[in-house]
Motif scaffolding. Sequence first.
Motif, PDB file in Angstrom:
ATOM      1  N   ARG A  67      19.109 -43.724  12.329  1.00 29.76           N
ATOM      2  CA  ARG A  67      18.912 -42.422  12.185  1.00 29.76           C
ATOM      3  C   ARG A  67      20.187 -41.316  12.360  1.00 29.76           C
ATOM      4  O   ARG A  67      20.641 -41.309  13.223  1.00 29.76           O
ATOM      5  CB  ARG A  67      17.776 -41.936  12.963  1.00 29.76           C
ATOM      6  CG  ARG A  67      17.064 -40.710  12.739  1.00 29.76           C
ATOM      7  CD  ARG A  67      16.330 -40.229  13.846  1.00 29.76           C
ATOM      8  NE  ARG A  67      15.096 -40.930  13.789  1.00 29.76           N
ATOM      9  CZ  ARG A  67      13.995 -40.635  13.207  1.00 29.76           C
ATOM     10  NH1 ARG A  67      13.959 -39.692  12.483  1.00 29.76           N
ATOM     11  NH2 ARG A  67      12.843 -41.442  13.052  1.00 29.76           N
ATOM     12  N   ILE A 208      17.947 -43.655   8.037  1.00 29.46           N
ATOM     13  CA  ILE A 208      17.008 -42.539   8.010  1.00 29.46           C
ATOM     14  C   ILE A 208      17.807 -41.085   8.030  1.00 29.46           C
ATOM     15  O   ILE A 208      18.400 -41.083   8.910  1.00 29.46           O
ATOM     16  CB  ILE A 208      15.997 -42.659   9.148  1.00 29.46           C
ATOM     17  CG1 ILE A 208      15.308 -43.822   9.147  1.00 29.46           C
ATOM     18  CG2 ILE A 208      15.002 -41.527   9.120  1.00 29.46           C
ATOM     19  CD1 ILE A 208      14.259 -44.124  10.307  1.00 29.46           C
ATOM     20  N   GLU A 220      12.346 -36.330   5.829  1.00 29.17           N
ATOM     21  CA  GLU A 220      13.320 -37.699   6.171  1.00 29.17           C
ATOM     22  C   GLU A 220      12.926 -38.537   5.103  1.00 29.17           C
ATOM     23  O   GLU A 220      11.919 -38.597   4.496  1.00 29.17           O
ATOM     24  CB  GLU A 220      13.313 -38.275   7.381  1.00 29.17           C
ATOM     25  CG  GLU A 220      13.336 -37.187   8.571  1.00 29.17           C
ATOM     26  CD  GLU A 220      13.364 -38.137   9.980  1.00 29.17           C
ATOM     27  OE1 GLU A 220      14.254 -37.736  10.552  1.00 29.17           O
ATOM     28  OE2 GLU A 220      12.635 -39.024   9.868  1.00 29.17           O
ATOM     29  N   THR A 222      14.170 -42.880   4.076  1.00 26.06           N
ATOM     30  CA  THR A 222      14.448 -43.904   4.650  1.00 26.06           C
ATOM     31  C   THR A 222      15.139 -44.979   3.312  1.00 26.06           C
ATOM     32  O   THR A 222      14.529 -45.081   2.430  1.00 26.06           O
ATOM     33  CB  THR A 222      13.634 -44.912   5.523  1.00 26.06           C
ATOM     34  OG1 THR A 222      12.717 -43.878   6.302  1.00 26.06           O
ATOM     35  CG2 THR A 222      14.127 -45.981   5.902  1.00 26.06           C
TER      36      THR A 222
END
Length: 624
Positions: A67, A208, A220, A222
């Motif tokens: 992330r 992410i 967000e 992914t």
Amino acid sequence: MTKEKHGFEAEVSRLLHMMVHSVYSDREIFLRELISNASDACDKLRYEGLTNNELLKDAGEFAITIRVDPDKKQLVVSDNGIGMNKEDLISHLGTIARSGTSSFVEKMTGDKKKDVNLIGQFGVGFYSVFMVADKVEVLSRKAGEDKAYNWESDGIGEYTISDAKKDSAGTQITLYIKKDAKEFLDVHRLKNIIKTYSDHITLPINLISKNEEKDAEEKEKTEKVNDGTAIWARPKSEITEEQYKEFYHHVAHAFDDPAMTIHYRAEGKIEYTVLMFVPSQQPMDIFDPARKTKVKLYVKRVFITDDCEDLLPGYLRFMRGVVDSEDLPLNISREMLQNNPVMTNIRNAVTKRVLGELEKKAKKDTDGFNDFWNSFGAVLKEGIYEDFSLRDQILKMSRFNSTADKGLTTIEDYLSRAKDDQDKIYYITADNLAAAKRSPQLEGFKAKGIEVLYFCDPVDEFWLQMVPEFEGKKFVSVTRGSADLKDKKDDKEKENTPEIDALIAVLKANLGEAVKDVRPSNRLTDSAVCLVADDNDMDIHMERILKMHNKLDGALSARVLEINPSNPLIVTLAKEAKKDGSVDKLKDVSQILLDQARIMEGDLPDDPVAFASRLSLMMANSFK
Ligand code: ADP
Ligand code: MG
């Protein structure tokens, strides 16, 4: 528990200092290291889970998540693998457990430029995060345990550990990215790094990041970044050298280039894929007594174990890579792997293939093969005494130095240079090449132009016991038995002069039990004396090796002292020996001669102090 402070091990501190101040240009490798650790952690948990199902209860699908948050300047790498408890955190992230890293530290010079280059050569695992982060947090919970811990450090001197909360097993590593490392908060840059170094990782690597699309509902997004097909399952033609190399680095935890890549699929009754490498550098633990093989076993693309004794024989333990079987069950346990007929079949076939590839290399690329031989010949030769069925093949491939000084040679080439009537293969064993070259026992052979092979690895002594001959020619040690260097034509033994006989009598009287016999030598041309083993005795060097390994009790056995009748000192002493009272007069001289022969063998005089005082006395007398 509040924050518990711990100091890093001294070596780690040195390493970290270097990381924190690093000007290394390929700092991006930190991500490869983190992904590789995360992937290992998932493999470990999957394997443990085979025998302990409880561990997988809430593991879900194995994956690595990265992330990125440019606003907070954070990069977070998580996995749902085996995790670490407090002890693990202390020992894995506070000390240097890994042989590769410790050899890195050993090689560090303190010269920044040189040391920085070493990073590329060795890679430095987890600690490389401090090249790009001011501060690092490792939140981890070990599978099967309830407690979680947070490890935290700025990479300077110490780290802290505190209790923490984490819902499931695994590890989450938060990097607080340095000001000058902002590039690693850029999504494109990150994708690029992952593709370059970690495309072959079979777990999904999910990135992410902030959703840049306007009006997007989700904040967000992914993306799965890696290809994720096992590299060995792909056709050879599609794999670049660079990809092979990256995979080698990953699978071998090594940072050199592979010297050889062996990639093939075996089809037929038993099906499997092999992707193995011969390293170019000798791994640190190659002579570890455990002789562990490191090749990883996969079943249908799923990692099973890297600790499988039956996959390769110990003498191929320098090989790295994977074997992926189609025929074994996925839930195979360690016990089931032992004496498994599929494994035996794979092991035999892979062993033959590796030897075959090495033979090809030897034919095509002499220098390349010699490099291989210098790194791993001593390991491969273990196969000569261990593997009866492949003994001849390995012996034929073996290379040795010799008195011909032509570099490494095969025994076949040695024989092709020998004179027609030479029916033996002469060798000398020693601790190293320099010691072998110095041996006085070689003098006569050199003078007669008879080539002698240097056997300088401890393992040579051992296979020699199992293999008395090669293609009908006996192996004969030049330090054992009487040297048959007489010319064939003059059959008659040369008679000893009465002086030499007298000297022999004097030496025997003075040395007593310390020697087995004293006799004139025909293997010496320059030196005055040397020691040899009797025909039925153990080779001198062998005896020393066994003593070194505590396999033999008591003193070294008495040897035969050979004297050189044409050496000026011996000629002079022989004249003295004829005179009355010579036994007493030559007492010290006798002892010094024996000690001198011992020293030439690389041994100590029997009594070094007595030796020194005898020698001092003689030197003083020589000026009278
Ligand atoms: P290496 O991976 O070669 O052993 P590293 O410095 O990369 O060396 O890691 C040191 C050790 O820390 C690993 O061997 C492993 O035991 C532990 N470790 C590192 N990262 C993780 C992780 N994500 N999950 C579990 N253990 C880890
Ligand atoms: Mg690692």
